[in-house]
Design a protein around this motif. Structure first.
Motif: not given
Length: 270
Positions: A127-135, A214-225
């Protein structure tokens, strides 16, 4: 060497104030270009070409692709550093375009790596690497659009926002995501499954997928964006929201990677 030397120079200048321009975008922009692109981004990309095929059952890609990406990244670093030092807007756009194309090439290869995870059980690392791919795709598109003059955004604000997103989103997610894979791998191998080979354990399906992760993953994605957007738009209030989201995500990750493992090790019968 360049990154650390320039940072040391800025630190000495902060005390003795012998080079006034180091307090401006020339100094900070040079350090960001050397540190973010020249150090962190190249480190993560280089390691991912080696690790991801082994951790995700993906196909290995020849070193030729990595050499192309690294050559383009280094070219972009030189262009952006020179542009920051001498305030050359055209060169900044050229460097951004080269950087964005390198990002697009890497995103293509990352997509190929991640195809090896199709059909597997959920995995926080994936999931983290998919987020990196999207970013990576998002940053590449925005960078190309700005380089072509299609975005009416001040270049320094956009660069600062991109730097925040790369450091707090892209690099941080890569480190956090890989730790979810590496930490159980090390503990499993050295404590529970010494009979298995080193290549077998990383490919075990979903070695670590707690619901609490799961929550820390989404919180870090949302926070950085959120924080990156706040920097680009110059909205301090929005920046506070992004910072709080990152704080919450960091606390959750700290618990999973530190407290939970210490507790498990302390109470596991020996």
């Amino acid at each position: 060497v360049l990154t650390v030397s320039w940072g040391l120079l800025m630190g000495i200048n902060w005390h003795y104030r012998f080079w006034p321009s180091l307090f401006t975008y020339a100094g900070v922009g040079t350090h960001a270009g050397l540190g973010l692109i020249g150090w962190f981004v190249q480190l993560v990309i280089s390691e991912s070409y080696y690790l991801l095929p082994r951790f995700m059952n993906g196909k290995e890609i020849g070193d030729g692709r990595l050499r192309v990406v690294l050559a383009m990244l280094n070219t972009a670093v030189v262009a952006l550093v020179v542009a920051a030092l001498w305030n050359l807007g055209v060169l900044a756009r050229i460097g951004t375009a080269v950087l964005s194309i390198a990002g697009a090439i890497y995103a293509t290869d990352l997509w190929r790596f991640l195809q090896g995870t199709r059909g597997e059980r959920p995995d926080l690392t994936t999931q983290h690497w998919w987020a990196i791919w999207g970013l990576t795709n998002g940053l590449s598109v925005i960078g190309l659009a700005w380089a072509a003059g299609l975005l009416a955004v001040e270049g320094r604000h956009l660069g600062a926002g991109a730097g925040v997103l790369v450091l707090l989103g892209w690099v941080t997610l890569a480190i956090m995501g890989q730790l979810y894979k590496v930490t159980p791998f090390l503990m499993w191998h050295y404590r529970y499954a010494k009979a298995m080979t080193l290549l077998e354990i990383p490919r075990l399906p979903a070695p670590y997928y707690p619901r609490e992760g799961i929550p820390p993953f989404y919180l870090n994605v949302a926070g950085s964006l959120t924080l990156a957007v706040a920097v680009v738009l110059q909205r301090p209030g929005l920046g506070v929201v992004g910072g709080l989201l990152l704080l919450a995500g960091g606390v959750g990750f700290w618990y999973l990677m530190a407290v939970s493992w210490i507790r498990a090790a302390a109470f596991t019968p020996r």
